[in-house]
Design an enzyme around this catalytic site. Sequence first.
Site, PDB file in Angstrom:
ATOM      1  N   HIS A  18      31.956  47.731   0.919  1.00 19.22           N
ATOM      2  CA  HIS A  18      31.917  48.097   2.345  1.00 19.22           C
ATOM      3  C   HIS A  18      32.787  49.338   2.591  1.00 19.22           C
ATOM      4  O   HIS A  18      32.403  50.248   3.331  1.00 19.22           O
ATOM      5  CB  HIS A  18      32.497  46.960   3.220  1.00 19.22           C
ATOM      6  N   LYS A  42      27.133  30.960  11.857  1.00 18.74           N
ATOM      7  CA  LYS A  42      27.377  31.289  10.448  1.00 18.74           C
ATOM      8  C   LYS A  42      28.736  30.734  10.050  1.00 18.74           C
ATOM      9  O   LYS A  42      29.730  30.921  10.769  1.00 18.74           O
ATOM     10  CB  LYS A  42      27.341  32.816  10.259  1.00 18.74           C
ATOM     11  N   ARG A  91      22.108  47.744  -1.827  1.00 21.51           N
ATOM     12  CA  ARG A  91      22.502  47.544  -3.224  1.00 21.51           C
ATOM     13  C   ARG A  91      21.224  47.410  -4.057  1.00 21.51           C
ATOM     14  O   ARG A  91      20.447  48.326  -4.149  1.00 21.51           O
ATOM     15  CB  ARG A  91      23.391  46.302  -3.325  1.00 21.51           C
ATOM     16  N   SER A 130      30.594  39.977  -0.493  1.00 15.67           N
ATOM     17  CA  SER A 130      31.675  39.107  -0.001  1.00 15.67           C
ATOM     18  C   SER A 130      31.574  37.735  -0.665  1.00 15.67           C
ATOM     19  O   SER A 130      32.598  37.100  -0.958  1.00 15.67           O
ATOM     20  CB  SER A 130      31.574  38.949   1.520  1.00 15.67           C
TER      21      SER A 130
HETATM   22  O1  PNS Z   1      27.031  41.550   6.636  1.00 17.59           O
HETATM   23  P1  PNS Z   1      25.736  40.943   7.070  1.00 17.59           P
HETATM   24  O2  PNS Z   1      25.935  39.453   7.355  1.00 17.59           O
HETATM   25  O3  PNS Z   1      24.621  41.210   6.126  1.00 17.59           O
HETATM   26  O4  PNS Z   1      25.362  41.642   8.461  1.00 17.59           O
HETATM   27  C1  PNS Z   1      24.216  41.243   9.189  1.00 17.59           C
HETATM   28  C2  PNS Z   1      24.223  41.852  10.600  1.00 17.59           C
HETATM   29  C3  PNS Z   1      25.534  41.590  11.295  1.00 17.59           C
HETATM   30  C4  PNS Z   1      23.988  43.340  10.510  1.00 17.59           C
HETATM   31  C5  PNS Z   1      23.057  41.210  11.382  1.00 17.59           C
HETATM   32  O5  PNS Z   1      23.058  39.834  11.172  1.00 17.59           O
HETATM   33  C6  PNS Z   1      23.114  41.461  12.884  1.00 17.59           C
HETATM   34  O6  PNS Z   1      23.022  42.581  13.311  1.00 17.59           O
HETATM   35  N1  PNS Z   1      23.277  40.389  13.663  1.00 17.59           N
HETATM   36  C7  PNS Z   1      23.364  40.463  15.097  1.00 17.59           C
HETATM   37  C8  PNS Z   1      22.108  39.827  15.742  1.00 17.59           C
HETATM   38  C9  PNS Z   1      20.991  40.825  15.673  1.00 17.59           C
HETATM   39  O7  PNS Z   1      20.962  41.789  16.406  1.00 17.59           O
HETATM   40  N2  PNS Z   1      20.032  40.629  14.724  1.00 17.59           N
HETATM   41  C10 PNS Z   1      18.989  41.600  14.456  1.00 17.59           C
HETATM   42  C11 PNS Z   1      17.734  41.262  15.124  1.00 17.59           C
HETATM   43  S1  PNS Z   1      17.088  39.740  14.541  1.00 17.59           S
END
Ligand code: PNS
Length: 168
Positions: A18, A42, A91, A130
Amino acid sequence: MNKVAVYPGSFDPITKGHIDIINRSIFLFDKLIVGVLNNPKKNTWFTLEERVEMVKKVCKDNNKIEVRGFEGLLVDFMRENEASIIIRGLRAVSDYEYELQLSLTNSSLANNEIETIFLPASRENLYLSSSIVKEVAVHGGKLNEFMDSRLIEYVEKKVKDKEGGKKC
Ligand code: PNS
């Protein structure tokens, strides 16, 4: 016009992968907001406050970076922050399908006014996540290859707390 980008994620915890994406993105924009998602559904190891604190710790020397927690839809957070660019790291190929889904959904929700930019992970971080950091930590492995040394104590403390909470 100021170009503001958002780098969203769970950052549970933030890894060197990150940090690499953050360091490479700040050259492309006037401001980078690291958005730390609070998703009550989560099961994160770290609370939102802890995750924000860890990200702030590693970003504190760069005044182009802001770190904020957010809840709900990413597109709403983008709107609140007048940002139109999402940064995501890619990735292995296995990331692609999920990332494409996120990108297309966000684009539709924002009437195509939001763009996602993918940065390829650096070679050394291709398989870093992570989850891997947590797996190594649980088994007492060395973490300094995977995360900023200032954050290792947070992870080790969390492992101890979790072990202390285990029932016989
Ligand atoms: O580090 P991650 O868990 O892969 O990040 C995922 C993230 C935070 C980018 C994604 O889950 C997110 O944007 N969540 C907020 C809700 C949302 O807007 N979802 C996208 C439309 S379904």
